[in-house]
Motif scaffolding. Sequence first.
Motif, PDB file in Angstrom:
ATOM      1  N   LEU A 341       1.374   7.062   6.691  1.00  9.16           N
ATOM      2  CA  LEU A 341       2.343   7.961   7.308  1.00  9.16           C
ATOM      3  C   LEU A 341       3.441   8.378   6.338  1.00  9.16           C
ATOM      4  CD1 LEU A 341       2.751   6.387  10.859  1.00  9.16           C
ATOM      5  CD2 LEU A 341       1.583   8.523  10.271  1.00  9.16           C
ATOM      6  N   HIS A 342       3.638   7.605   5.291  1.00  4.27           N
ATOM      7  CA  HIS A 342       4.613   7.964   4.260  1.00  4.27           C
ATOM      8  C   HIS A 342       4.065   9.031   3.293  1.00  4.27           C
ATOM      9  CE1 HIS A 342       6.755   4.324   5.516  1.00  4.27           C
ATOM     10  NE2 HIS A 342       7.757   4.655   4.712  1.00  4.27           N
ATOM     11  N   GLY A 343       2.756   9.285   3.365  1.00  7.99           N
ATOM     12  CA  GLY A 343       2.173  10.210   2.405  1.00  7.99           C
ATOM     13  C   GLY A 343       2.281   9.666   0.990  1.00  7.99           C
ATOM     14  N   GLY A 344       2.474  10.546   0.027  1.00  8.75           N
ATOM     15  CA  GLY A 344       2.547  10.141  -1.373  1.00  8.75           C
ATOM     16  C   GLY A 344       3.678   9.180  -1.664  1.00  8.75           C
ATOM     17  N   TYR A 345       4.756   9.291  -0.904  1.00  8.52           N
ATOM     18  CA  TYR A 345       5.889   8.407  -1.145  1.00  8.52           C
ATOM     19  C   TYR A 345       5.549   6.940  -0.823  1.00  8.52           C
ATOM     20  CZ  TYR A 345       8.780  12.536  -1.811  1.00  8.52           C
ATOM     21  OH  TYR A 345       9.305  13.710  -2.297  1.00  8.52           O
ATOM     22  N   GLY A 346       4.552   6.745   0.027  1.00  6.62           N
ATOM     23  CA  GLY A 346       4.151   5.380   0.344  1.00  6.62           C
ATOM     24  C   GLY A 346       3.555   4.643  -0.831  1.00  6.62           C
ATOM     25  N   TYR A 347       3.131   5.406  -1.841  1.00  6.81           N
ATOM     26  CA  TYR A 347       2.505   4.810  -3.018  1.00  6.81           C
ATOM     27  C   TYR A 347       3.509   4.592  -4.139  1.00  6.81           C
ATOM     28  CZ  TYR A 347      -1.658   3.734  -5.801  1.00  6.81           C
ATOM     29  OH  TYR A 347      -2.637   3.080  -6.532  1.00  6.81           O
ATOM     30  N   VAL A 348       4.754   4.919  -3.881  1.00  5.23           N
ATOM     31  CA  VAL A 348       5.818   4.779  -4.874  1.00  5.23           C
ATOM     32  C   VAL A 348       6.577   3.487  -4.603  1.00  5.23           C
ATOM     33  CG1 VAL A 348       7.911   5.821  -5.817  1.00  5.23           C
ATOM     34  CG2 VAL A 348       6.022   7.275  -5.078  1.00  5.23           C
ATOM     35  N   THR A 349       6.709   2.664  -5.624  1.00  4.30           N
ATOM     36  CA  THR A 349       7.226   1.312  -5.404  1.00  4.30           C
ATOM     37  C   THR A 349       8.693   1.258  -5.001  1.00  4.30           C
ATOM     38  OG1 THR A 349       7.667   1.079  -7.786  1.00  4.30           O
ATOM     39  CG2 THR A 349       5.555   0.257  -6.958  1.00  4.30           C
ATOM     40  N   GLU A 350       9.431   2.352  -5.166  1.00  2.00           N
ATOM     41  CA  GLU A 350      10.827   2.311  -4.737  1.00  2.00           C
ATOM     42  C   GLU A 350      10.939   2.327  -3.214  1.00  2.00           C
ATOM     43  OE1 GLU A 350      12.870   6.516  -4.908  1.00  2.00           O
ATOM     44  OE2 GLU A 350      11.570   6.301  -6.663  1.00  2.00           O
ATOM     45  N   TYR A 351       9.849   2.654  -2.540  1.00  2.00           N
ATOM     46  CA  TYR A 351       9.840   2.596  -1.083  1.00  2.00           C
ATOM     47  C   TYR A 351       9.361   1.217  -0.636  1.00  2.00           C
ATOM     48  CZ  TYR A 351      10.829   7.554  -0.475  1.00  2.00           C
ATOM     49  OH  TYR A 351      11.455   8.769  -0.463  1.00  2.00           O
ATOM     50  N   PRO A 352      10.058   0.589   0.312  1.00  2.00           N
ATOM     51  CA  PRO A 352       9.701  -0.783   0.704  1.00  2.00           C
ATOM     52  C   PRO A 352       8.300  -0.923   1.268  1.00  2.00           C
ATOM     53  CG  PRO A 352      11.357   0.160   2.197  1.00  2.00           C
ATOM     54  CD  PRO A 352      11.263   1.068   1.014  1.00  2.00           C
ATOM     55  N   ILE A 353       7.756   0.157   1.854  1.00  2.00           N
ATOM     56  CA  ILE A 353       6.405   0.049   2.413  1.00  2.00           C
ATOM     57  C   ILE A 353       5.388  -0.267   1.330  1.00  2.00           C
ATOM     58  CG2 ILE A 353       5.906   2.518   2.214  1.00  2.00           C
ATOM     59  CD1 ILE A 353       4.857   0.197   5.115  1.00  2.00           C
ATOM     60  N   ALA A 354       5.605   0.248   0.119  1.00  2.00           N
ATOM     61  CA  ALA A 354       4.690  -0.029  -0.989  1.00  2.00           C
ATOM     62  C   ALA A 354       4.721  -1.503  -1.354  1.00  2.00           C
ATOM     63  CB  ALA A 354       5.052   0.832  -2.198  1.00  2.00           C
ATOM     64  N   ARG A 355       5.918  -2.081  -1.354  1.00  2.00           N
ATOM     65  CA  ARG A 355       6.047  -3.502  -1.673  1.00  2.00           C
ATOM     66  C   ARG A 355       5.377  -4.357  -0.602  1.00  2.00           C
ATOM     67  NH1 ARG A 355      11.237  -3.623  -3.519  1.00  2.00           N
ATOM     68  NH2 ARG A 355      12.217  -4.225  -1.560  1.00  2.00           N
ATOM     69  N   LEU A 356       5.579  -4.005   0.683  1.00  2.00           N
ATOM     70  CA  LEU A 356       4.932  -4.756   1.758  1.00  2.00           C
ATOM     71  C   LEU A 356       3.412  -4.680   1.631  1.00  2.00           C
ATOM     72  CD1 LEU A 356       7.049  -3.884   4.942  1.00  2.00           C
ATOM     73  CD2 LEU A 356       6.981  -6.047   3.698  1.00  2.00           C
ATOM     74  N   TYR A 357       2.922  -3.503   1.289  1.00  2.00           N
ATOM     75  CA  TYR A 357       1.473  -3.308   1.154  1.00  2.00           C
ATOM     76  C   TYR A 357       0.909  -4.232   0.076  1.00  2.00           C
ATOM     77  CZ  TYR A 357      -2.947  -0.778   0.430  1.00  2.00           C
ATOM     78  OH  TYR A 357      -4.271  -0.432   0.305  1.00  2.00           O
ATOM     79  N   ALA A 358       1.551  -4.257  -1.083  1.00  2.00           N
ATOM     80  CA  ALA A 358       1.059  -5.078  -2.188  1.00  2.00           C
ATOM     81  C   ALA A 358       1.255  -6.573  -1.916  1.00  2.00           C
ATOM     82  CB  ALA A 358       1.764  -4.690  -3.478  1.00  2.00           C
ATOM     83  N   ASP A 359       2.403  -6.927  -1.360  1.00  2.00           N
ATOM     84  CA  ASP A 359       2.717  -8.338  -1.150  1.00  2.00           C
ATOM     85  C   ASP A 359       1.851  -8.982  -0.079  1.00  2.00           C
ATOM     86  OD1 ASP A 359       4.664  -8.068  -3.064  1.00  2.00           O
ATOM     87  OD2 ASP A 359       6.365  -8.254  -1.690  1.00  2.00           O
ATOM     88  N   THR A 360       1.441  -8.206   0.918  1.00  5.81           N
ATOM     89  CA  THR A 360       0.741  -8.776   2.061  1.00  5.81           C
ATOM     90  C   THR A 360      -0.752  -8.947   1.811  1.00  5.81           C
ATOM     91  OG1 THR A 360       2.368  -7.749   3.532  1.00  5.81           O
ATOM     92  CG2 THR A 360       0.345  -8.513   4.553  1.00  5.81           C
ATOM     93  N   ARG A 361      -1.305  -8.257   0.830  1.00 10.36           N
ATOM     94  CA  ARG A 361      -2.759  -8.316   0.621  1.00 10.36           C
ATOM     95  C   ARG A 361      -3.263  -9.738   0.424  1.00 10.36           C
ATOM     96  NH1 ARG A 361      -7.079  -9.152   0.944  1.00 10.36           N
ATOM     97  NH2 ARG A 361      -8.933  -7.966   0.311  1.00 10.36           N
ATOM     98  N   VAL A 362      -2.504 -10.560  -0.263  1.00 14.85           N
ATOM     99  CA  VAL A 362      -2.970 -11.904  -0.595  1.00 14.85           C
ATOM    100  C   VAL A 362      -2.991 -12.842   0.606  1.00 14.85           C
ATOM    101  CG1 VAL A 362      -0.709 -12.908  -1.191  1.00 14.85           C
ATOM    102  CG2 VAL A 362      -2.779 -13.684  -2.396  1.00 14.85           C
ATOM    103  N   THR A 363      -2.340 -12.465   1.701  1.00 12.97           N
ATOM    104  CA  THR A 363      -2.299 -13.364   2.866  1.00 12.97           C
ATOM    105  C   THR A 363      -3.675 -13.597   3.464  1.00 12.97           C
ATOM    106  OG1 THR A 363      -1.826 -11.573   4.450  1.00 12.97           O
ATOM    107  CG2 THR A 363       0.061 -12.664   3.413  1.00 12.97           C
ATOM    108  N   ARG A 364      -4.618 -12.701   3.189  1.00 16.66           N
ATOM    109  CA  ARG A 364      -5.987 -12.909   3.678  1.00 16.66           C
ATOM    110  C   ARG A 364      -6.812 -13.756   2.718  1.00 16.66           C
ATOM    111  NH1 ARG A 364      -8.294  -7.175   4.571  1.00 16.66           N
ATOM    112  NH2 ARG A 364      -6.580  -6.484   3.219  1.00 16.66           N
TER     113      ARG A 364
END
Length: 383
Positions: A341-364
């Motif tokens: 839903l963030h579009g391209g900005y979701g892939y930019v690390t200055e947006y917190p959603i990008a950090r959550l995406y990367a940080d949460t992957r390892v929980t599985r």
Amino acid sequence: MKRTVYDEDHEAFRAMMRDFIAAEVVPHYEQWEETGTPRDLFRKLGTLGVMGFGIPEEYGGPGEVSYKYQAIIAEETARCAVALGHYIVTTGIVLPYYLNLATDEQRARWLPGIATGETLLAIAMTEPGTGSDLAGIRTTARLSKDGTHYVLNGAKTFITGGRDSDLTIVVARTSTADNDRRAGLSLLVVENASPGFEVGRKLKKIGQHSIDTSELAFTDVVVPAENLLGDEGRGFWHLGANLPRERLAIGVAAVASAAAAIDFAKAYVTDRQVFGRPVADFQNTKFVLAECATEVQAAQVLADRGLELDDAEELTVADAAKIKLFCTEVAARVIDKCLQLHGGYGYVTEYPIARLYADTRVTRIYGGTSEVMKTIVAKEMGL
């Protein structure tokens, strides 16, 4: 759906932690992702009294404290898309081993430093060739002829906090058993400053950059016999008794991250204009967020039930496996949709959603993969 898991004391604690995180973590977090979390943060957390949950007052801790307080910390850090170094590892995952297994002498030796934040903890299970199959551990610890010490040799990998900790519980084979591969493992508390204790590569990860994950190697490390934690040869079962809390912690943190992702996405789509109207006005946006909110609600109910069972000391291995499996898989789906839903900005690390995406992957993966969790649940079903 109203949550009933917290009371007024919990919410007062939440307010304190929210203020602390806003003042002491958020302004510095971008730098910490480059340099790692400073030791001083843990001393400040020790001053707050949150490093030693469960440590008796005589050793500087607050005594018996519900895990719900640590769940609140997980929720408040996720809300800001930050982390407190390997706080969850030290206090939430490793400290219970000391509380449940340490002798009175060991408690007096180790617990005061843990309570103040001066002593950070790690646990070393995984080896280069041994992940979920703990019975296949090859690191060895041989007891000296006079019984005064063990000689430790071997290697570990994917050790969270391995570089920054002071004490590491090392799972090592102290004997062999012909009829049961699980027997013969023991838990040894090793001082990271010991001769022969080598911290190898700091592994470069997709996410969780403020927390070190490292390789460890042991070459003839002398470990005093009085550093044996629990019963010799019973390490596999000691690990099994403590893993439910670890998996609950991972599940709770995953739900908190998913809930935070929804908040970030709501704020973004409300402000973002596309074709002359807010993204939030489109039916697809509303439907996606409605799906996310429903999934997170279901996961939250499951995690909250786990907190209650943990308080009652009734959380089973299978319960914890279900919580970790469901909550981490939900978090993966929800955070991915919120990033979209963030579009391209979701892939930019200055947006917190990008950090959550990367940080949460390892929980599985860590704490037992989703596939291992399914195996545990299936076994409970008699399959």
